[in-house]
Every structure is written in structure tokens, then in C-alpha cells.
Write a protein that holds these residues in place. Structure first.
Motif, PDB file in Angstrom:
ATOM      1  N   SER A  79       0.700 -21.510 -14.151  1.00  0.00           N
ATOM      2  CA  SER A  79       0.654 -20.062 -14.373  1.00  0.00           C
ATOM      3  C   SER A  79      -0.784 -19.570 -14.488  1.00  0.00           C
ATOM      4  CB  SER A  79       1.412 -19.716 -15.656  1.00  0.00           C
ATOM      5  OG  SER A  79       0.852 -20.407 -16.764  1.00  0.00           O
ATOM      6  N   HIS A 123       6.883 -18.584 -13.586  1.00  0.00           N
ATOM      7  CA  HIS A 123       5.425 -18.535 -13.392  1.00  0.00           C
ATOM      8  C   HIS A 123       4.792 -19.915 -13.229  1.00  0.00           C
ATOM      9  CE1 HIS A 123       5.909 -14.367 -14.532  1.00  0.00           C
ATOM     10  NE2 HIS A 123       6.390 -14.730 -15.716  1.00  0.00           N
ATOM     11  N   ASP A 180       5.289 -11.068 -10.727  1.00  0.00           N
ATOM     12  CA  ASP A 180       4.620 -11.027 -12.030  1.00  0.00           C
ATOM     13  C   ASP A 180       5.030  -9.778 -12.807  1.00  0.00           C
ATOM     14  OD1 ASP A 180       3.030 -13.403 -11.678  1.00  0.00           O
ATOM     15  OD2 ASP A 180       1.879 -12.274 -10.198  1.00  0.00           O
ATOM     16  N   TRP A 181       4.675  -9.791 -14.106  1.00  0.00           N
ATOM     17  CA  TRP A 181       4.767  -8.631 -14.998  1.00  0.00           C
ATOM     18  C   TRP A 181       6.185  -8.219 -15.351  1.00  0.00           C
ATOM     19  CZ3 TRP A 181       0.245  -9.332 -16.546  1.00  0.00           C
ATOM     20  CH2 TRP A 181      -0.838  -9.511 -15.678  1.00  0.00           C
ATOM     21  N   ASN A 186       2.254  -7.533  -5.432  1.00  0.00           N
ATOM     22  CA  ASN A 186       3.105  -8.188  -6.415  1.00  0.00           C
ATOM     23  C   ASN A 186       4.565  -7.949  -6.056  1.00  0.00           C
ATOM     24  OD1 ASN A 186       4.215  -9.345  -8.769  1.00  0.00           O
ATOM     25  ND2 ASN A 186       4.080  -7.399  -9.855  1.00  0.00           N
ATOM     26  N   ASN A 226      -1.255 -15.977 -15.618  1.00  0.00           N
ATOM     27  CA  ASN A 226      -1.284 -14.810 -16.505  1.00  0.00           C
ATOM     28  C   ASN A 226      -0.295 -14.915 -17.665  1.00  0.00           C
ATOM     29  OD1 ASN A 226       1.082 -14.504 -15.103  1.00  0.00           O
ATOM     30  ND2 ASN A 226       0.802 -12.347 -14.647  1.00  0.00           N
TER      31      ASN A 226
END
Length: 373
Positions: free
Chosen positions: A304, A275, A220-221, A168, A306
Motif C-alpha cells: 500500500s 490496497h 483509492d479513498w 483513480n 496511502n
């Protein structure tokens, strides 16, 4: 499907079979009436099923070639009678390692697996009896995270091969990761063209300036609304686009951002939706669309994976004023219905008649978008 399989020496499968095409009205689950387009445009089914249809390339004689990921197959799609609907979908090779990327040069098809690149010579004269491939390089990184590749030949005749970050967000001692490589057509003289590129699965060259432009998927995240995906411009070798230190134009990474400020990186030409998974992109070089679309960038947003509220699943465009991206807007949407997606655009390709093909690895289909005069 004809399941006869012809295996070539070296363990690389050649022709696997001929897929049975679905009539447009019987293509299960493909609600093309749900696709919204600007006035005057229409969408139709070009070919289905094409399992896992991903990146596209056009042969010198008009054959459409496609790669895939999980399917492990490479396809040739043929419209013999010129009615803008495929007559045959041939499986040229199977059992490959995520052969996402395809490119065509001279009379040869190039196919990118995760760790190597293959070349199929004189392929359009041997669609029903493909030759054993030549391995032009087997020295690419083997890591599977972001390991699938988009490839393309630049105006300089070199083959451009992105290598995504194996994570990631991270740093890796092998500088080929999070980079765009380039090499001679025979695989020699490999070098890093651009760095700090997390994962690009789409690139093209401006038809006038011949400069490289590419999409890049953000990390991400960091939350549902950041960071943005990116559209980037690389007019010269040696540019660094910030990963993993900086995302978008100014978002410092929480783990790596203190090591290098965003001001030391090349900012994106355009920040895209967060995303949206911007993948294949092409400059529109046709003449059948209205004049305002000439040299506009078309981008396939895969969608996307997630985000609680899904975004993407559409085709967008970016308009340029010189080298400045001045407008980013939706061109085609409708593959996403609320929280459910029945299709996921992967790549776009301008055809000789000016129509735009769109591949979809969820619906296993290829669409054709045309303008009605």
C-alpha cells in the motif's frame, strides 16, 4: 558502471553498459534473513543492483529480461555458469518511457512503453550489441496515470496489453482505458478482450484450461479496508469486470454505482487484501516445489502507498479447485518491518529448474526462492 553508450538511429538507445554486481553479502539493506517462508523453502539473492527491477520474461536461451518504470531501462540478466546467481546485468536500452512490460516470443523481446510497443529481434545473440528496435505499434494511449503496462503472449499467440484507467475512478470515452487489449504479434488487429479492469499489472494463463487470469488494483479513498484488490478469471472475450461502477464483488462506487448494479458485472474469482497492490502473478508450473503447489497462483503484492497501517509487501498464493479460488494465504513476507518497507515485490517468474524469481523495484534486486528436498 561502464557508462559508454551506443545510440541507434531514431533516438532509441541500445546498450548502455554493464552493471557491477554486488556480492550477496555486500548487498546493502537486503536483510534476507528477515523473510519468512514455509518450512523447506529458502531465499537467496539472484542479482543486484538492478535499478527499478519490474516485470520479468525468460528468453529461449535462458536470459532473464526485465523492464523498469522510472529508470527507463530494459535489462538482460545472465547466469552463464548455472550457479543460480547472475554473472552479468546488461542494460539493453535506456531513456525509454516507463518500459515496465516485457515479453518474449520466438527469438524476439517485446517491450511495452506507455504509448508504444517495441520489438528487439534475435536479442539473445546480440546482448552486447542490441539491434535497433522495431516499433510494432505507437497507437496506445499516452496518459501516464496507470500508463505503465504488463504484457504477455497468450496460448492463442496474441499479445495481451492491459491499459489502466487514467484516473483513480472515472469514465472515459476511449474504451481502451480500463481494459485488456490484445493484438497480433506485429501490432495489427487490435481489439478489446476484457473491460471494466481498473489497473492490471500482472496476468497469466492456466496451464490446463488455457484461460486468462489477472490481478486488478482496487480504487483509492474508500477507506483503509476497502475495496479489495482482485484476482479475476476471463475465460472468454467480452467480459466486463465492473470498474468504475462496482469494486470487488459487491461494493457500489459512491459516484458511479447508481448507474449500473454490481450484479451486471463479473465478480472477482478471489477478493484479496485491500490496497495490497497485487501486481505480477504466475501459475506455478515447476516440479521442484512440493506437489501441493502445482498450478497454484503466486502473486507479488507491491504494498500500500496511502494506508496508515501498511499492508502487502509480500508474496501470496491462491489455490484453485477447478475454476474456484479456495484459499488465499501469505507465502513469503518480511520486506515490511512495522511501518517501514525495505523491499517491494513486483513480479514473480517460474524458472526451468522450478525455482521462483521475485523482482523488487525498491531494493533494486532479484531474489530466488527454492525448495530444499
Amino acid at each position: 558502471m561502464n557508462t559508454a553508450c551506443c545510440w541507434k538511429k531514431g533516438g532509441v538507445p541500445a546498450l548502455v553498459g554493464l552493471l557491477s554486481l554486488l556480492p550477496p553479502g555486500l548487498a546493502s539493506g537486503l536483510d534476507l534473513g528477515a523473510i519468512k517462508l514455509p518450512p523447506g523453502f529458502e531465499i537467496s539473492l539472484y542479482a543486484a543492483p538492478v535499478p527499478g527491477a519490474r516485470s520479468m520474461a525468460l528468453g529461449a536461451e535462458g536470459t532473464l529480461f526485465l523492464g523498469s518504470r522510472g529508470a527507463g531501462k530494459v535489462y538482460a540478466v545472465v547466469d552463464r555458469n548455472g550457479d543460480n546467481q547472475a554473472d552479468e546485468v546488461l542494460v539493453l536500452a535506456a531513456g525509454l518511457d516507463s518500459p515496465n512490460g516485457v515479453a518474449f516470443r520466438g527469438d524476439s523481446l517485446y517491450v511495452a512503453e506507455i504509448g508504444r510497443i517495441l520489438r528487439y529481434d534475435r536479442i539473445e545473440s546480440r546482448l552486447h550489441d542490441p539491434p535497433a528496435p522495431v516499433v510494432i505499434t505507437d497507437k496506445l494511449p499516452q496518459e501516464r496515470h496507470h500508463g505503465w503496462k504488463f504484457i504477455g503472449f497468450g496460448p492463442d499467440g496474441l499479445l495481451y496489453v492491459p491499459v489502466g484507467a487514467p484516473c483513480n475512478v472515472c469514465l472515459n470515452a476511449d474504451r481502451r482505458f480500463a481494459a485488456i487489449l490484445r493484438m497480433e504479434a506485429d501490432g495489427s488487429n487490435q481489439e478489446i478482450f476484457a473491460h471494466g479492469v481498473r489497473n492490471t499489472v500482472g496476468l497469466d494463463w492456466h496451464p490446463r484450461t488455457r484461460e486468462l487470469w489477472f490481478t486488478d488494483n482496487g480504487r483509492d479513498w474508500l477507506g483503509p479496508d476497502r475495496p479489495p484488490d482482485e484476482l479475476n478469471r476471463a475465460p472468454a472475450k467480452g467480459m466486463d469486470f465492473g470498474f468504475p461502477y462496482c469494486h470487488g464483488a459487491s461494493i457500489a462506487d459512491p459516484d458511479y454505482g447508481k448507474r449500473r448494479p454490481c450484479g451486471e458485472s463479473v465478480p472477482p474469482a478471489k477478493e484479496m487484501g485491500p490496497h495490497v497492490a497485487a501486481l505480477g502473478m504466475r501459475f506455478y508450473t515447476g516440479t521442484s516445489f512440493p506437489a501441493q503447489y502445482r498450478n497454484r497462483i503466486f502473486i507479488a503484492e507491491h504494498g500500500s502507498w496511502n494506508r496508515l497501517t501498511p499492508v502487502g509487501y509480500r508474496i501470496t498464493t491462491v489455490t484453485l479447485d477447478g475454476n474456484t479460488a479456495v484459499d488465499y494465504r501469505v507465502f513469503a513476507e518480511g520486506w515490511l518491518d512495522g511501518f517501514t518497507a525495505w523491499g517491494r515485490p513486483v513480479d514473480v517468474l517460474v524458472m526451468p529448474d522450478g525455482a521462483l524469481l521475485v523482482s523488487d523495484d525498491k531494493a533494486d534486486a532479484i531474489y530466488r526462492i527454492a525448495y530444499r528436498r
